[in-house]
Motif scaffolding. Structure first.
Motif, PDB file in Angstrom:
ATOM      1  N   GLY A 261       0.785  -1.226   0.000  1.00  0.00           N
ATOM      2  CA  GLY A 261       0.000   0.000   0.000  1.00  0.00           C
ATOM      3  C   GLY A 261       0.817   1.276   0.000  1.00  0.00           C
ATOM      4  O   GLY A 261       0.254   2.375  -0.022  1.00  0.00           O
ATOM      5  N   LYS A 262       2.147   1.150   0.047  1.00  0.00           N
ATOM      6  CA  LYS A 262       2.997   2.326   0.084  1.00  0.00           C
ATOM      7  C   LYS A 262       3.620   2.535  -1.293  1.00  0.00           C
ATOM      8  O   LYS A 262       4.114   1.603  -1.914  1.00  0.00           O
ATOM      9  N   ARG A 263       3.605   3.773  -1.793  1.00  0.00           N
ATOM     10  CA  ARG A 263       4.178   4.103  -3.093  1.00  0.00           C
ATOM     11  C   ARG A 263       5.683   4.280  -2.946  1.00  0.00           C
ATOM     12  O   ARG A 263       6.162   5.125  -2.204  1.00  0.00           O
ATOM     13  N   LEU A 264       6.438   3.434  -3.697  1.00  0.00           N
ATOM     14  CA  LEU A 264       7.894   3.458  -3.590  1.00  0.00           C
ATOM     15  C   LEU A 264       8.558   4.230  -4.729  1.00  0.00           C
ATOM     16  O   LEU A 264       9.712   4.619  -4.614  1.00  0.00           O
ATOM     17  N   GLY A 265       7.824   4.413  -5.857  1.00  0.00           N
ATOM     18  CA  GLY A 265       8.413   5.098  -7.010  1.00  0.00           C
ATOM     19  C   GLY A 265       7.640   4.801  -8.276  1.00  0.00           C
ATOM     20  O   GLY A 265       6.461   4.427  -8.240  1.00  0.00           O
ATOM     21  N   GLN A 266       8.332   4.951  -9.400  1.00  0.00           N
ATOM     22  CA  GLN A 266       7.725   4.729 -10.714  1.00  0.00           C
ATOM     23  C   GLN A 266       8.674   3.958 -11.594  1.00  0.00           C
ATOM     24  O   GLN A 266       9.903   4.038 -11.429  1.00  0.00           O
ATOM     25  N   VAL A 267       8.092   3.226 -12.560  1.00  0.00           N
ATOM     26  CA  VAL A 267       8.884   2.565 -13.577  1.00  0.00           C
ATOM     27  C   VAL A 267       8.424   3.076 -14.937  1.00  0.00           C
ATOM     28  O   VAL A 267       7.219   3.218 -15.194  1.00  0.00           O
ATOM     29  N   HIS A 268       9.383   3.409 -15.805  1.00  0.00           N
ATOM     30  CA  HIS A 268       9.089   3.952 -17.147  1.00  0.00           C
ATOM     31  C   HIS A 268       9.694   3.054 -18.209  1.00  0.00           C
ATOM     32  O   HIS A 268      10.792   2.480 -18.004  1.00  0.00           O
ATOM     33  N   VAL A 269       9.026   2.944 -19.343  1.00  0.00           N
ATOM     34  CA  VAL A 269       9.612   2.337 -20.543  1.00  0.00           C
ATOM     35  C   VAL A 269       9.296   3.257 -21.719  1.00  0.00           C
ATOM     36  O   VAL A 269       8.267   3.917 -21.761  1.00  0.00           O
ATOM     37  N   GLY A 270      10.243   3.319 -22.671  1.00  0.00           N
ATOM     38  CA  GLY A 270      10.045   4.143 -23.868  1.00  0.00           C
ATOM     39  C   GLY A 270       9.982   3.270 -25.109  1.00  0.00           C
ATOM     40  O   GLY A 270      10.880   2.454 -25.352  1.00  0.00           O
ATOM     41  N   ILE A 271       8.918   3.406 -25.883  1.00  0.00           N
ATOM     42  CA  ILE A 271       8.706   2.590 -27.082  1.00  0.00           C
ATOM     43  C   ILE A 271       8.783   3.489 -28.297  1.00  0.00           C
ATOM     44  O   ILE A 271       8.161   4.560 -28.340  1.00  0.00           O
ATOM     45  N   SER A 272       9.523   3.069 -29.293  1.00  0.00           N
ATOM     46  CA  SER A 272       9.722   3.871 -30.506  1.00  0.00           C
ATOM     47  C   SER A 272       8.501   3.756 -31.420  1.00  0.00           C
ATOM     48  O   SER A 272       8.141   2.657 -31.851  1.00  0.00           O
ATOM     49  N   LEU A 273       7.897   4.900 -31.723  1.00  0.00           N
ATOM     50  CA  LEU A 273       6.820   4.932 -32.715  1.00  0.00           C
ATOM     51  C   LEU A 273       7.388   4.992 -34.126  1.00  0.00           C
ATOM     52  O   LEU A 273       6.731   4.585 -35.087  1.00  0.00           O
ATOM     53  N   ASP A 274       8.635   5.480 -34.261  1.00  0.00           N
ATOM     54  CA  ASP A 274       9.284   5.471 -35.571  1.00  0.00           C
ATOM     55  C   ASP A 274       9.556   4.052 -36.033  1.00  0.00           C
ATOM     56  O   ASP A 274       9.605   3.761 -37.238  1.00  0.00           O
ATOM     57  N   PHE A 275       9.755   3.158 -35.082  1.00  0.00           N
ATOM     58  CA  PHE A 275       9.954   1.748 -35.427  1.00  0.00           C
ATOM     59  C   PHE A 275       8.714   1.192 -36.119  1.00  0.00           C
ATOM     60  O   PHE A 275       8.810   0.442 -37.094  1.00  0.00           O
ATOM     61  N   ILE A 276       7.547   1.602 -35.606  1.00  0.00           N
ATOM     62  CA  ILE A 276       6.290   1.168 -36.247  1.00  0.00           C
ATOM     63  C   ILE A 276       6.198   1.735 -37.654  1.00  0.00           C
ATOM     64  O   ILE A 276       5.826   1.034 -38.607  1.00  0.00           O
ATOM     65  N   GLU A 277       6.555   3.007 -37.808  1.00  0.00           N
ATOM     66  CA  GLU A 277       6.513   3.631 -39.128  1.00  0.00           C
ATOM     67  C   GLU A 277       7.459   2.924 -40.099  1.00  0.00           C
ATOM     68  O   GLU A 277       7.154   2.778 -41.288  1.00  0.00           O
ATOM     69  N   ALA A 278       8.609   2.494 -39.610  1.00  0.00           N
ATOM     70  CA  ALA A 278       9.561   1.785 -40.476  1.00  0.00           C
ATOM     71  C   ALA A 278       8.961   0.467 -40.971  1.00  0.00           C
ATOM     72  O   ALA A 278       9.137   0.096 -42.146  1.00  0.00           O
ATOM     73  N   LEU A 279       8.285  -0.245 -40.072  1.00  0.00           N
ATOM     74  CA  LEU A 279       7.637  -1.487 -40.495  1.00  0.00           C
ATOM     75  C   LEU A 279       6.553  -1.220 -41.548  1.00  0.00           C
ATOM     76  O   LEU A 279       6.422  -1.963 -42.527  1.00  0.00           O
ATOM     77  N   ILE A 280       5.809  -0.121 -41.354  1.00  0.00           N
ATOM     78  CA  ILE A 280       4.757   0.224 -42.308  1.00  0.00           C
ATOM     79  C   ILE A 280       5.364   0.581 -43.654  1.00  0.00           C
ATOM     80  O   ILE A 280       4.827   0.231 -44.717  1.00  0.00           O
TER      81      ILE A 280
END
Length: 584
Positions: A261-280
């Motif tokens: 029940g106690k907030r210890l912090g945050q976790v972040h991840v970054g996903i490339s949207l340009d990678f999706i565009e490259a596949l398209i």
């Protein structure tokens, strides 16, 4: 005097111009087509130059060559025109004042008329059309398919990010509590190796980066990558889009880390949207290759079949498009006396019939007689549909006791009996020159005098009412008692007639106090009776029409809802003892 058909008028105008301008006419047209084909001038500029050339000849009596007129109008330079003519025919002219015909005659041994007329072959037109259709279809298909695929890839990336976030959030609380930096970085070190994922980081409760796939950022204060971002939230997971300084488009996803029940912090991840565009883009390249292959096959088919068609096909295509838009009066130019000409005549006849049917269905449905419809179609542009004030006679018929009748019968039996009544009423009203304005439940509203005015509209309504009661009574002997329970009322006066409604639903109808009074008088008509207003009675007494030997009995002044003064009402006696002749 009727105007000449467009095709004949055009032919005569061309013949007149040809006679006025002499042999230059064909030369100019041919040179104009050459300049247009080489993109020196456009179609519009060619037409403008020819018109200006003709006006100069007619108004000033001075012949100007087409090339000189193009230069004078500023559409092209003289040097460009001279170069095009020299390159095309391998001649040497230095000025547009030179006699081009003579130069060509010297070189080819014949006049300009002997040269082939510039034209675009049908197979090329069909090839271009086929190419356009294929490109449009494949582009549309690829747009839809690739758009859907892009959406799925985006959703898949979001799901991947959520899975990663949940994994890191579930396995980092103990390390955060113990401030075990090594363990936290070990947890996320492989995240950047996942295809499309650019970073992962864990932020402590004091907003300091505890772990990062870029070790140079560990221990630094954490700040969001974008101020006041537009966020999207699914449960505990929050994400937003932003651009890195190097221009890469990323999706930052994060969620809180909790322990008991106690907030210890945050976790972040970054996903490339340009990678999706490259596949398209890779998929789009595949679509282009397939499109080119289909175009090659399509061009072969277009060339094969293009030679089997001729110019009248384009006329029919254009006419078909106009008919599909509802322009039924569009005409195919008929200039041939062969099978194509016969087809054009048949097509025009079809359009005329479709127009008649559309006019009848939109304005009157099945409720006008052929004579009335023919008169309307003979003058389709008049104001009969646009709302006019006219003298008309209203016939209103209603079934007495219909509710009690229907209560004891099966629905199918009620509908069948009602349809028989309405069918007879429609036939009799149309037969006497009126039309059916509308059916209102078990009531019918007939109108005489509009949309086609008849001077004897009152007499026609009287004849129709009496004859209708006679017919209903005769048919009721076959067991349909509903027919013997109809009361009819008639009133005449000024009405407003025209198309009323909206763009989605429009109908021709009549409105006004005359219509309202005719409807309210109907309550005074008993079963098998016809009641009329004083205006009808006075009109009958005034005209004394032969063959209309009606006897009227006064019902007396009646108070009618919506009418200030009492209304004198009369009933026609001895209806079923008379045989009324048809009005011609």
């Amino acid at each position: 005097m009727r105007p000449l058909p467009k095709s004949i008028g055009t032919f005569l105008n061309r013949l007149r111009n040809r006679l006025q301008r002499g042999r230059n006419t064909r030369d100019d047209l041919f040179i104009g087509e050459l300049l247009k084909r080489n993109k020196i001038i456009t179609e519009f500029q060619l037409k403008s130059a020819l018109e200006a050339q003709h006006d100069t000849l007619v108004q000033k009596g001075r012949a100007v060559r087409l090339g000189q007129m193009v230069v004078a109008l500023g559409y092209a330079g003289e040097a460009d025109i001279i170069r095009t003519l020299n390159d095309e025919y391998q001649i040497e002219i230095v000025s547009l004042e030179d006699d081009i015909r003579e130069r060509l005659s010297d070189k080819y041994g014949g006049p300009l008329e002997s040269l082939p007329r510039a034209r675009i072959p049908m197979w090329i037109q069909m090839a271009l059309a086929m190419t356009f259709v294929i490109i449009l279809a494949m582009s549309t298909l690829s747009l839809v398919v690739l758009g859907q695929q892009k959406t799925r890839l985006y959703e898949q990336s979001v799901r991947l990010g959520m899975v990663s976030l949940n994994y890191f959030a579930n396995n980092s609380p103990i390390a955060l509590l113990e401030d075990d930096i090594v363990r936290l970085n070990t947890l996320i070190k492989d995240a950047a190796r996942v295809e499309g994922m650019r970073y992962a980081l864990i932020v402590g409760a004091n907003d300091v980066v505890k772990a990062h796939t870029d070790i140079n950022l560990i221990g630094l204060p954490f700040k969001h990558f974008r101020e006041n971002p537009e966020i999207t939230q699914h449960g505990e997971v929050v994400y937003y889009r932003y651009h890195r300084p190097d221009g890469e488009h990323l999706l930052d996803m994060y969620r809180p880390i909790h322990f008991q029940g106690k907030r210890l912090g945050q976790v972040h991840v970054g996903i490339s949207l340009d990678f999706i565009e490259a596949l398209i883009r890779q998929e789009r390249f595949s679509v282009i290759v397939i499109t080119l292959a289909v175009i090659a096959v399509g061009l072969g088919v277009a060339v094969l079949y293009g030679f089997r068609f001729s110019r009248p096909i384009s006329y029919l295509v254009k006419a078909t498009q106009e008919i599909a838009k509802g322009n039924y009066q569009y005409k195919v130019p008929v200039r041939r006396n062969d099978e194509m000409g016969t087809l054009g005549v048949a097509f025009n006849r079809m359009g005329q019939e479709l127009w008649k049917n559309a006019m009848a269905q939109k304005s009157f449905g099945k409720y006008v007689g052929n004579e009335v419809l023919d008169m309307i179609l003979a003058n389709p542009e008049t104001a009969w549909l646009k709302g006019t004030s006219n003298e008309a006679t209203i016939l209103f018929g209603d079934v007495r006791g219909f509710t009690s009748y229907a209560a004891g019968k099966a629905p199918q039996q009620v509908v069948e009996a009602l349809n028989t009544y309405l069918e007879i009423a429609t036939r009799v009203i149309i037969q006497h020159g009126g039309y059916i304005d509308k059916f209102i439940g078990d009531a019918v509203l007939g109108v005489f005098g509009v949309p086609v005015y008849r001077q004897d509209h009152v007499e026609r309504a009287l004849r129709a009412a009496v004859y209708l009661q006679q017919e209903l009574r005769k048919e009721s002997r076959h067991g349909n008692q509903l027919l013997a329970a109809v009361g009819i009322s008639i009133h005449t006066g000024e009405v407003v007639a025209g198309n009323v409604g909206s763009q989605s639903k429009m109908e021709y109808t009549v409105i006004g106090n005359t219509v309202n009074l005719a409807a309210r008088l109907n309550a005074l008509a008993g079963r098998g009776e016809v009641v009329v207003s004083r205006v009808i009675k006075e009109h009958f007494d005034r005209t004394e029409k032969a063959g209309l030997e009606f006897q009227f009995a006064a019902i007396g002044p009646q108070v009618i809802k919506g009418i200030t003064d009492p209304v004198e009402v009369f009933k026609i006696d001895n209806i079923h003892g008379k045989s009324q002749a048809h009005i011609l």
